[in-house]
Design an enzyme around this catalytic site. Structure first.
Site, PDB file in Angstrom:
ATOM      1  N   ARG A  43      -6.421  29.082  -4.243  1.00 54.88           N
ATOM      2  CA  ARG A  43      -5.264  28.392  -3.629  1.00 54.88           C
ATOM      3  C   ARG A  43      -5.680  27.220  -2.747  1.00 54.88           C
ATOM      4  NH1 ARG A  43      -3.033  33.688  -2.695  1.00 54.88           N
ATOM      5  NH2 ARG A  43      -1.668  34.190  -4.423  1.00 54.88           N
ATOM      6  N   LYS A  97      -3.871  12.170  -5.010  1.00 54.94           N
ATOM      7  CA  LYS A  97      -3.230  12.533  -6.278  1.00 54.94           C
ATOM      8  C   LYS A  97      -4.298  13.144  -7.172  1.00 54.94           C
ATOM      9  CE  LYS A  97       0.664   9.347  -6.675  1.00 54.94           C
ATOM     10  NZ  LYS A  97       1.228   8.202  -7.432  1.00 54.94           N
ATOM     11  N   GLU A 114      -7.130  -3.351 -10.572  1.00 52.45           N
ATOM     12  CA  GLU A 114      -6.489  -2.623  -9.464  1.00 52.45           C
ATOM     13  C   GLU A 114      -6.762  -3.330  -8.130  1.00 52.45           C
ATOM     14  OE1 GLU A 114      -4.444  -0.039  -9.802  1.00 52.45           O
ATOM     15  OE2 GLU A 114      -4.961   0.968 -11.677  1.00 52.45           O
ATOM     16  N   LYS A 116      -4.509   0.714   0.561  1.00 54.61           N
ATOM     17  CA  LYS A 116      -4.073   2.005   0.017  1.00 54.61           C
ATOM     18  C   LYS A 116      -3.909   3.016   1.139  1.00 54.61           C
ATOM     19  CE  LYS A 116      -4.085   5.301  -3.535  1.00 54.61           C
ATOM     20  NZ  LYS A 116      -4.370   5.668  -4.893  1.00 54.61           N
ATOM     21  N   ARG A 131       4.990   4.201  -1.432  1.00 51.42           N
ATOM     22  CA  ARG A 131       3.770   4.454  -2.206  1.00 51.42           C
ATOM     23  C   ARG A 131       3.924   3.953  -3.643  1.00 51.42           C
ATOM     24  NH1 ARG A 131      -0.507   9.474  -2.255  1.00 51.42           N
ATOM     25  NH2 ARG A 131      -1.774   8.646  -3.946  1.00 51.42           N
ATOM     26  N   ASN A 184       2.191   1.269  -7.854  1.00 52.94           N
ATOM     27  CA  ASN A 184       2.397   1.335  -9.303  1.00 52.94           C
ATOM     28  C   ASN A 184       2.755  -0.021  -9.899  1.00 52.94           C
ATOM     29  OD1 ASN A 184       1.928   4.116  -9.242  1.00 52.94           O
ATOM     30  ND2 ASN A 184       4.078   4.546  -8.802  1.00 52.94           N
ATOM     31  N   HIS A 198       2.300  -0.688 -13.552  1.00 48.95           N
ATOM     32  CA  HIS A 198       2.013   0.580 -14.215  1.00 48.95           C
ATOM     33  C   HIS A 198       3.129   1.057 -15.149  1.00 48.95           C
ATOM     34  CE1 HIS A 198      -1.324   0.589 -11.484  1.00 48.95           C
ATOM     35  NE2 HIS A 198      -1.746   1.768 -11.893  1.00 48.95           N
ATOM     36  N   HIS A 244       1.616   1.734 -18.540  1.00 50.92           N
ATOM     37  CA  HIS A 244       1.534   3.082 -19.128  1.00 50.92           C
ATOM     38  C   HIS A 244       2.132   3.108 -20.533  1.00 50.92           C
ATOM     39  CE1 HIS A 244       0.957   5.479 -15.139  1.00 50.92           C
ATOM     40  NE2 HIS A 244      -0.188   5.161 -15.701  1.00 50.92           N
TER      41      HIS A 244
HETATM   42  N1  GLY Z   1      -2.528   5.205  -8.067  1.00 52.42           N
HETATM   43  C1  GLY Z   1      -1.287   5.233  -7.406  1.00 52.42           C
HETATM   44  C2  GLY Z   1      -1.225   6.149  -6.238  1.00 52.42           C
HETATM   45  O1  GLY Z   1      -2.227   6.695  -5.845  1.00 52.42           O
HETATM   46  O2  GLY Z   1      -0.169   6.341  -5.707  1.00 52.42           O
END
Ligand code: GLY
Length: 368
Positions: free
Chosen positions: A123, A145, A187, A229, A243, A247, A250, A254
């Site tokens: 966990r 993420k 990026e 970031k 956040r 993107n 993206h 994608h």
């Molecule tokens: N790569 C996008 C984020 O980390 O939110």
């Protein structure tokens, strides 16, 4: 040696990103300073383990830390439930306890997989990211993420699980193939395009030399990217709002990746480069952004050797691309979310985009 430290401010889950050449050799000392015991499990892909595993193990051993290394196959296919299940079995077979620290050594695939394994084993184990690609150093290793892909789409299974530390050793980027370095640079350019016009102008001047091996310029670019970031994630860890700015490019990107199979035909960063130009083009068509800014972005991406429109050697279809876009995670109440711009460095998030201009952007981009 140059060291830059960026703090990701998330209350009790705050952590440092340490940037600079030679940071890998400091892993033992820096992990010791975290006070999490004398044992770690390193997860790496076989290629990266061959390149950098010995240096990491030597640094850990010098600090009196025992390390066991588990390898996974290189490539996007590794971000799967099957590989995750096998990895978790191997981690548990080693007899882990809550204090055991996982170390992810590698690019985005290994960072996302190992991070998710850390989030779920017992966990939740603590983990450290040691990103070895430019893309991972400026994006995927920061912000928590983690996850794997599903047959329904990329990154659809995962967790937010912040690392305790990120060590971004910019000297490791020297072993990257040029194409992969360039793809990661997309990026970097994204940060300028979304929120810092001065940084974008700096990249216009220094991007080509940075990609040709200017180490100081690389440190500065990684630092500014991580700073941006960290600031965005610090305000909106779970992507409730801003956040999503990360993107930029993206949603379109994608869709292109989904069509090309997430492989060598089109790398993620290349898809983001094309997707950013499309997002700027959509903004121009909606009367939000001067065409000159779209053209300036495209010129810069071209100057560093990145693609700015889909390759001509494939029969693309607007319908297929739109289908992928509507299945994206970013769909909210059935509406696609777009990151649009008012110019270079001025991105914003919206779900209020009519369908026709989106289809027109795609149709023009794929027109022969
Ligand atoms: N790569 C996008 C984020 O980390 O939110």
């Amino acid at each position: 040696m140059t060291r830059e430290t960026i703090r990701v401010g998330l209350g009790p889950r705050s952590y440092d990103i340490v940037i600079g050449p030679g940071a890998l050799a400091e892993a033992g000392a820096r992990i010791t300073a975290l006070g999490r015991g004398k044992r770690v499990i390193v997860v790496a892909d076989a290629r990266v383990a061959g390149l950098h595993g010995a240096a990491l193990e030597a640094s850990l051993a010098a600090a009196g830390i025992t390390a066991e290394t588990l390898t996974v196959p290189p490539g996007e296919a590794t971000k799967s439930m099957a590989v995750l299940a096998d990895l978790l079995d191997r981690i548990l077979a080693l007899g882990v306890e809550r204090r055991t620290l996982l170390v992810a050594l590698g690019g985005g695939v290994v960072g996302d997989l190992a991070g998710f394994a850390a989030a779920t084993a017992l966990r939740g184990l603590d983990f450290v990211q040691i990103p070895t690609t430019l893309l991972a150093q400026v994006d995927s290793s920061v912000g928590g993420k983690t996850g794997v892909n599903s047959k329904h789409g990329k990154n659809l299974i995962g967790a937010f699980h912040q690392p305790l530390l990120v060590l971004a050793d910019t000297a490791l980027l020297a072993t990257l193939p040029a194409r992969e370095l360039r793809a990661g640079y997309a990026e970097v350019a994204k940060y300028g395009a979304l929120g810092d016009a001065d940084f974008f102008a700096w990249l216009e001047e220094h991007g080509p030399t940075l990609l040709a091996g200017d180490g100081d310029a690389m440190i500065r670019a990684v630092k500014r990217s991580c700073e941006m970031k960290a600031e965005i994630v610090g305000q909106d860890e779970r992507e409730a709002a801003q956040r999503a700015l990360l993107n930029l490019g993206h949603t379109f990107g994608h869709a292109l990746e989904a069509e090309t199979g997430y492989g060598d035909a089109l790398l993620h960063g290349e898809a983001v480069a094309i997707g950013m130009v499309m997002a700027f083009d959509l903004s121009v068509r909606l009367g939000l952004c001067p065409a000159a800014d779209r053209d300036r972005l495209a010129r810069h991406l071209e100057a560093v050797g990145l693609p700015t429109r889909p390759a001509r050697d494939r029969a693309w279809s607007v319908g297929a691309l739109l289908h992928h876009m509507t299945r994206d995670k970013k769909v909210k109440d059935g509406r696609m979310t777009f990151i649009l711009v008012r110019g270079i460095g001025q991105a914003f998030v919206t779900s209020e985009v009519p369908a026709e201009p989106v289809a027109a952007v795609l149709a023009d981009a794929i027109a022969a």
